[in-house]
Design a protein around this motif. Structure first.
Motif, PDB file in Angstrom:
ATOM      1  N   VAL A   1       1.954   8.330  13.167  1.00 16.53           N
ATOM      2  CA  VAL A   1       3.009   7.857  14.062  1.00 16.53           C
ATOM      3  C   VAL A   1       2.326   7.436  15.358  1.00 16.53           C
ATOM      4  N   CYS A   2       2.324   6.140  15.646  1.00 18.19           N
ATOM      5  CA  CYS A   2       1.537   5.585  16.747  1.00 18.19           C
ATOM      6  C   CYS A   2       2.248   5.734  18.088  1.00 18.19           C
ATOM      7  N   GLY A   3       1.447   5.960  19.116  1.00 16.00           N
ATOM      8  CA  GLY A   3       1.953   5.982  20.474  1.00 16.00           C
ATOM      9  C   GLY A   3       1.600   4.696  21.194  1.00 16.00           C
ATOM     10  N   GLU A   4       1.778   4.707  22.488  1.00 19.38           N
ATOM     11  CA  GLU A   4       1.474   3.535  23.301  1.00 19.38           C
ATOM     12  C   GLU A   4      -0.024   3.227  23.246  1.00 19.38           C
ATOM     13  N   GLY A   5      -0.361   2.003  22.883  1.00 17.19           N
ATOM     14  CA  GLY A   5      -1.726   1.544  22.972  1.00 17.19           C
ATOM     15  C   GLY A   5      -2.623   1.900  21.813  1.00 17.19           C
TER      16      GLY A   5
ATOM     17  N   ALA B   1       7.280  -0.998  12.517  1.00 14.44           N
ATOM     18  CA  ALA B   1       8.199  -0.236  13.357  1.00 14.44           C
ATOM     19  C   ALA B   1       9.552  -0.160  12.663  1.00 14.44           C
ATOM     20  N   VAL B   2      10.088   1.051  12.549  1.00 11.43           N
ATOM     21  CA  VAL B   2      11.390   1.245  11.917  1.00 11.43           C
ATOM     22  C   VAL B   2      12.229   2.180  12.773  1.00 11.43           C
ATOM     23  N   ASN B   3      13.528   2.094  12.589  1.00 13.56           N
ATOM     24  CA  ASN B   3      14.457   2.973  13.274  1.00 13.56           C
ATOM     25  C   ASN B   3      14.164   4.416  12.853  1.00 13.56           C
ATOM     26  N   ARG B   4      13.824   5.256  13.835  1.00 11.56           N
ATOM     27  CA  ARG B   4      13.431   6.629  13.498  1.00 11.56           C
ATOM     28  C   ARG B   4      14.567   7.400  12.830  1.00 11.56           C
ATOM     29  N   GLY B   5      15.784   7.263  13.355  1.00 12.21           N
ATOM     30  CA  GLY B   5      16.911   7.962  12.748  1.00 12.21           C
ATOM     31  C   GLY B   5      17.144   7.543  11.316  1.00 12.21           C
ATOM     32  N   PHE B   6      17.017   6.237  11.041  1.00 11.80           N
ATOM     33  CA  PHE B   6      17.200   5.752   9.674  1.00 11.80           C
ATOM     34  C   PHE B   6      16.132   6.319   8.744  1.00 11.80           C
ATOM     35  N   LEU B   7      14.900   6.397   9.234  1.00 10.93           N
ATOM     36  CA  LEU B   7      13.821   6.935   8.404  1.00 10.93           C
ATOM     37  C   LEU B   7      14.049   8.413   8.117  1.00 10.93           C
ATOM     38  N   LEU B   8      14.488   9.166   9.113  1.00  9.81           N
ATOM     39  CA  LEU B   8      14.790  10.583   8.884  1.00  9.81           C
ATOM     40  C   LEU B   8      15.929  10.739   7.872  1.00  9.81           C
ATOM     41  N   ASP B   9      16.936   9.879   7.962  1.00 13.79           N
ATOM     42  CA  ASP B   9      18.030   9.902   6.978  1.00 13.79           C
ATOM     43  C   ASP B   9      17.501   9.642   5.570  1.00 13.79           C
ATOM     44  N   ALA B  10      16.603   8.677   5.441  1.00 11.69           N
ATOM     45  CA  ALA B  10      16.063   8.324   4.128  1.00 11.69           C
ATOM     46  C   ALA B  10      15.247   9.468   3.550  1.00 11.69           C
ATOM     47  N   LEU B  11      14.499  10.175   4.393  1.00 14.90           N
ATOM     48  CA  LEU B  11      13.724  11.318   3.906  1.00 14.90           C
ATOM     49  C   LEU B  11      14.652  12.404   3.374  1.00 14.90           C
TER      50      LEU B  11
ATOM     51  N   PHE C   1       5.689  15.331   7.680  1.00 13.60           N
ATOM     52  CA  PHE C   1       5.960  13.988   8.189  1.00 13.60           C
ATOM     53  C   PHE C   1       7.206  13.988   9.065  1.00 13.60           C
ATOM     54  N   ARG C   2       8.218  14.757   8.677  1.00 16.49           N
ATOM     55  CA  ARG C   2       9.429  14.856   9.499  1.00 16.49           C
ATOM     56  C   ARG C   2       9.092  15.434  10.875  1.00 16.49           C
ATOM     57  N   ARG C   3       8.249  16.461  10.911  1.00 13.45           N
ATOM     58  CA  ARG C   3       7.862  17.039  12.203  1.00 13.45           C
ATOM     59  C   ARG C   3       7.121  16.018  13.060  1.00 13.45           C
ATOM     60  N   ALA C   4       6.258  15.224  12.402  1.00  8.56           N
ATOM     61  CA  ALA C   4       5.514  14.205  13.148  1.00  8.56           C
ATOM     62  C   ALA C   4       6.454  13.165  13.737  1.00  8.56           C
ATOM     63  N   LEU C   5       7.510  12.810  13.010  1.00  6.00           N
ATOM     64  CA  LEU C   5       8.476  11.841  13.513  1.00  6.00           C
ATOM     65  C   LEU C   5       9.304  12.425  14.648  1.00  6.00           C
ATOM     66  N   GLU C   6       9.763  13.667  14.466  1.00  7.05           N
ATOM     67  CA  GLU C   6      10.648  14.272  15.465  1.00  7.05           C
ATOM     68  C   GLU C   6       9.906  14.609  16.760  1.00  7.05           C
TER      69      GLU C   6
ATOM     70  N   ARG D   1       0.846  -1.185   0.000  1.00 12.38           N
ATOM     71  CA  ARG D   1       0.000   0.000   0.000  1.00 12.38           C
ATOM     72  C   ARG D   1       0.886   1.240   0.000  1.00 12.38           C
ATOM     73  N   ARG D   2       0.600   2.151  -0.909  1.00 17.41           N
ATOM     74  CA  ARG D   2       1.398   3.372  -1.016  1.00 17.41           C
ATOM     75  C   ARG D   2       0.644   4.554  -0.425  1.00 17.41           C
ATOM     76  N   ALA D   3       1.386   5.385   0.295  1.00 21.09           N
ATOM     77  CA  ALA D   3       0.827   6.591   0.881  1.00 21.09           C
ATOM     78  C   ALA D   3       1.765   7.750   0.572  1.00 21.09           C
ATOM     79  N   GLU D   4       1.232   8.813   0.010  1.00 20.20           N
ATOM     80  CA  GLU D   4       2.048   9.981  -0.302  1.00 20.20           C
ATOM     81  C   GLU D   4       2.079  10.909   0.898  1.00 20.20           C
ATOM     82  N   VAL D   5       3.277  11.370   1.255  1.00 22.25           N
ATOM     83  CA  VAL D   5       3.423  12.233   2.429  1.00 22.25           C
ATOM     84  C   VAL D   5       4.128  13.524   2.050  1.00 22.25           C
ATOM     85  N   ASP D   6       3.736  14.586   2.737  1.00 24.13           N
ATOM     86  CA  ASP D   6       4.483  15.833   2.688  1.00 24.13           C
ATOM     87  C   ASP D   6       5.686  15.670   3.610  1.00 24.13           C
ATOM     88  N   VAL D   7       6.874  15.768   3.058  1.00 22.36           N
ATOM     89  CA  VAL D   7       8.077  15.398   3.808  1.00 22.36           C
ATOM     90  C   VAL D   7       8.273  16.298   5.029  1.00 22.36           C
ATOM     91  N   ALA D   8       8.069  17.598   4.880  1.00 21.63           N
ATOM     92  CA  ALA D   8       8.279  18.508   6.011  1.00 21.63           C
ATOM     93  C   ALA D   8       7.328  18.187   7.159  1.00 21.63           C
TER      94      ALA D   8
END
Length: 368
Positions: free
Chosen positions: A306-310, A318-328, A269-274, A260-267
């Protein structure tokens, strides 16, 4: 009362267990806090629970199943230690049995390697290769993959970028890097190589020296003679020895079932990850520290959360957050496609305008 107790953050700091792990063990009934604030839900632990938390951390690092960990903790404070000793001994026997089995399988694999006609660690020497590549395209391609180069000294065959020169009319140049946990692939146009496909593994320092020459938009020239690789950019050059290893067959690794593909606004999405929640994952072998993980869910309408507890469900990865930020960052686009397969399948980060440039991130098992 709270002044006599440890907060969940303090217990995490002193025990080596992450906050998310402590929450998990609370929900699992393994290490229940002494008090939970009825309004805020904040967890407080008695001073004596620090020893239990440290014990729990050690047992989980040793790979003990959660069911056995529960029994060890239940019997830890009792006068009769037979149960605890028996569980430790039983787990140790399991580990030794599994290790013996793994040694046997590895020995069989080594025999298979020895029986191959050519050694795996020394690639066949290619004929001389000469390519002409637009500097801007090569610069963009190297920027898209450099972050994924391996750094593990035990795996020197991953310590560079593969230059895969496609042969024949209309051939191009693919550059590939992987450190096992992520892989990045990019393609450029190329001219001048009319022979069979050639695979050249260029060490990371030489890749960086080449990248430093690619400041303009002129055509640059790449040549390989014996084991020497040279890039000319006008009257400047970067040259060095290729790595004498075989790179993994990356084409097998990038053949993934459609997801399944989902298009994201990188800026955004980056804020949501950070700013968003993170979870604790297993420590990587060469790093030792537990990873900060982002747990992602894609809704039916294509929204990525970006899911939280529960609040995660079965369709999360689940992916390494730093690796995902690097890929973006490496993708270099304002909008990207995230491709989700099964929870155990890699997460693909793709450009919307270039199917030949993408990265893959290996999913990570959540702690517990």
């Amino acid at each position: 009362m709270e002044s006599e107790m440890r907060s969940i953050g303090e217990l995490a700091r002193d025990s080596g267990l992450g906050v998310s792990a402590l929450r998990f063990y609370d929900r699992a009934g393994v290490l229940v806090p002494a008090r939970v604030d009825p309004v805020s839900g904040y967890r407080w632990y008695a001073s004596g629970q620090l020893e239990e938390a440290r014990l729990l951390a050690r047992l989980r690092r040793a790979g003990m199943p959660l069911a056995d960990v529960r029994l060890v903790l239940a019997g830890w404070s009792g006068a009769d230690t037979d149960l605890v000793r028996g569980l430790l001994q039983a787990h140790l026997r399991r580990l030794e049995r599994d290790l013996a089995g793994a040694r046997g399988e590895f020995s069989a694999v080594r025999v298979m390697l020895d029986q191959r006609e050519s050694p795996m660690t020394v690639p066949a020497r290619t004929d001389a290769v000469r390519l002409s590549v637009p500097a801007g395209e090569l610069r963009a391609a190297l920027d898209a993959v450099r972050f994924a180069v391996g750094r593990d000294p035990e795996l020197p065959m991953l310590a560079g970028v593969l230059f895969d020169a496609e042969g024949g009319e209309g051939g191009g140049l693919r550059v590939v890097a992987t450190d096992r946990y992520r892989m990045a692939v990019a393609r450029t146009t190329a001219a001048g190589h009319g022979g069979p496909p050639a695979r050249i593994l260029v060490p990371a320092p030489l890749v960086d020296a080449m990248r430093a020459l690619l400041s303009g938009d002129e055509t640059v020239h790449l040549s390989v003679e014996d084991d020497r690789v040279t890039l000319w950019a006008g009257d400047r050059q970067a040259a060095g020895e290729r790595l004498a290893y075989d790179f993994p067959d990356y084409r097998r690794l990038v053949r993934l079932p459609a997801g399944r593909r989902a298009e994201v606004d990188v800026a955004a999405f980056r804020r949501a990850l950070e700013d968003g929640p993170v979870r604790a994952g297993e420590a990587r072998e060469e790093a030792g520290d537990a990873q900060d993980l982002s747990v992602l869910h894609v809704a039916d309408d294509g929204t990525v959360t970006v899911c939280g507890e529960g609040d995660e469900d079965r369709d999360v990865v689940a992916v390494n957050r730093g690796f995902l930020l690097d890929a973006l960052t490496a993708a270099g686009r304002e909008r990207l496609l995230l491709e989700f397969g099964a929870p155990t399948a890699p997460l693909a980060v793709r450009r919307t305008d270039d199917e030949d440039t993408f990265s893959l991130l290996m999913p990570v098992r959540l702690d517990g």
